[in-house]
Scaffold this motif. Structure first.
Motif, PDB file in Angstrom:
ATOM      1  N   GLU A  93      38.958  42.912  46.859  1.00  0.00           N
ATOM      2  CA  GLU A  93      40.389  42.696  46.690  1.00  0.00           C
ATOM      3  C   GLU A  93      40.682  41.601  45.662  1.00  0.00           C
ATOM      4  O   GLU A  93      41.564  41.745  44.824  1.00  0.00           O
ATOM      5  CB  GLU A  93      41.004  42.336  48.040  1.00  0.00           C
ATOM      6  CG  GLU A  93      42.506  42.364  48.041  1.00  0.00           C
ATOM      7  CD  GLU A  93      43.081  42.347  49.438  1.00  0.00           C
ATOM      8  OE1 GLU A  93      44.176  41.773  49.581  1.00  0.00           O
ATOM      9  OE2 GLU A  93      42.472  42.886  50.367  1.00  0.00           O
ATOM     10  N   VAL A  94      39.940  40.527  45.710  1.00  0.00           N
ATOM     11  CA  VAL A  94      40.220  39.397  44.822  1.00  0.00           C
ATOM     12  C   VAL A  94      39.579  39.583  43.449  1.00  0.00           C
ATOM     13  O   VAL A  94      40.212  39.338  42.427  1.00  0.00           O
ATOM     14  CB  VAL A  94      39.760  38.067  45.463  1.00  0.00           C
ATOM     15  CG1 VAL A  94      39.934  36.908  44.503  1.00  0.00           C
ATOM     16  CG2 VAL A  94      40.550  37.805  46.752  1.00  0.00           C
ATOM     17  N   LEU A  95      38.324  40.025  43.411  1.00  0.00           N
ATOM     18  CA  LEU A  95      37.619  40.151  42.134  1.00  0.00           C
ATOM     19  C   LEU A  95      37.807  41.512  41.475  1.00  0.00           C
ATOM     20  O   LEU A  95      37.568  41.656  40.292  1.00  0.00           O
ATOM     21  CB  LEU A  95      36.117  39.891  42.331  1.00  0.00           C
ATOM     22  CG  LEU A  95      35.752  38.490  42.809  1.00  0.00           C
ATOM     23  CD1 LEU A  95      34.255  38.407  43.062  1.00  0.00           C
ATOM     24  CD2 LEU A  95      36.196  37.448  41.812  1.00  0.00           C
ATOM     25  N   GLY A  96      38.199  42.504  42.257  1.00  0.00           N
ATOM     26  CA  GLY A  96      38.389  43.840  41.720  1.00  0.00           C
ATOM     27  C   GLY A  96      37.093  44.640  41.713  1.00  0.00           C
ATOM     28  O   GLY A  96      36.018  44.131  42.013  1.00  0.00           O
ATOM     29  N   THR A  97      37.225  45.908  41.399  1.00  0.00           N
ATOM     30  CA  THR A  97      36.068  46.799  41.314  1.00  0.00           C
ATOM     31  C   THR A  97      36.195  47.637  40.056  1.00  0.00           C
ATOM     32  O   THR A  97      37.255  47.729  39.455  1.00  0.00           O
ATOM     33  CB  THR A  97      36.002  47.757  42.520  1.00  0.00           C
ATOM     34  OG1 THR A  97      37.186  48.553  42.535  1.00  0.00           O
ATOM     35  CG2 THR A  97      35.864  47.013  43.832  1.00  0.00           C
ATOM     36  N   ARG A  98      35.102  48.229  39.665  1.00  0.00           N
ATOM     37  CA  ARG A  98      35.129  49.255  38.629  1.00  0.00           C
ATOM     38  C   ARG A  98      34.150  50.329  39.080  1.00  0.00           C
ATOM     39  O   ARG A  98      33.359  50.103  39.996  1.00  0.00           O
ATOM     40  CB  ARG A  98      34.793  48.687  37.259  1.00  0.00           C
ATOM     41  CG  ARG A  98      33.459  48.008  37.171  1.00  0.00           C
ATOM     42  CD  ARG A  98      33.253  47.430  35.780  1.00  0.00           C
ATOM     43  NE  ARG A  98      31.896  46.958  35.699  1.00  0.00           N
ATOM     44  CZ  ARG A  98      31.540  45.759  35.288  1.00  0.00           C
ATOM     45  NH1 ARG A  98      32.450  44.928  34.867  1.00  0.00           N
ATOM     46  NH2 ARG A  98      30.293  45.410  35.259  1.00  0.00           N
ATOM     47  N   SER A  99      34.191  51.451  38.476  1.00  0.00           N
ATOM     48  CA  SER A  99      33.413  52.592  38.930  1.00  0.00           C
ATOM     49  C   SER A  99      31.951  52.238  39.204  1.00  0.00           C
ATOM     50  O   SER A  99      31.232  51.808  38.319  1.00  0.00           O
ATOM     51  CB  SER A  99      33.470  53.703  37.872  1.00  0.00           C
ATOM     52  OG  SER A  99      32.737  54.813  38.316  1.00  0.00           O
TER      53      SER A  99
END
Length: 156
Positions: A93-99
């Motif tokens: 949630e805080v750092l984000g994700t990518r595929s």
């Protein structure tokens, strides 16, 4: 990946000696356990351990302190259904994700449930765009170094 396997796979721009020192540091009990409780550190505490100077308690970058504060706040908040978020959910949630990649957990990590706090997500989205630009700039710089190294090898 075991400690021994990791120690043998240094990134191209890190010397073998420096890589061994890093592997030893990150696999040590003092790094992986909370110094106060003696419990194994979770991803949020590991983030703090890698971004906060032990000697002074200062952050390596002011933004790192803000990120950790956001993670710590989410860790101490209950969701609307009264449960706690898992630490991997908090990192996502805080750092984000990518595929195929969860920041702080690496490639192939899977979250068990989607992030739940819509109000926090809206704050994180603006920050994640800036973070993605920073990451992209770092990746471009790394690729430039790799291209330079390949050109030197071809010239030889």
């Amino acid at each position: 990946m075991s400690h021994e396997e990791a120690a043998l796979s240094a990134p191209p721009h890190v010397t073998d000696d420096d890589w061994r020192i890093l592997c030893d540091r990150f696999s040590s009990d003092s790094f992986q356990r909370d110094s106060v409780t003696g419990q194994e550190s979770g991803p949020v505490d590991l983030y703090k351990g890698t971004h906060c100077r032990q000697a002074t308690g200062s952050w390596v970058h002011p933004r790192a302190g803000e990120i950790w504060a956001a993670m710590d706040t989410l860790r101490n908040q209950s969701t609307p259904d009264g449960t706690q978020r898992s630490e991997p959910e908090i990192l996502s949630e805080v750092l984000g994700t990518r595929s195929g990649y969860v920041c702080g957990l690496g490639h192939g990590a899977k979250l068990m449930a989607p992030a739940r706090a819509a109000s926090t997500r809206s704050i994180v989205v603006g920050e994640s765009a800036t973070r993605r630009v920073d990451i992209a700039e770092k990746e471009v710089q790394q690729l430039r170094v790799v291209v330079h190294d390949i050109r030197e090898q071809l010239e030889r």
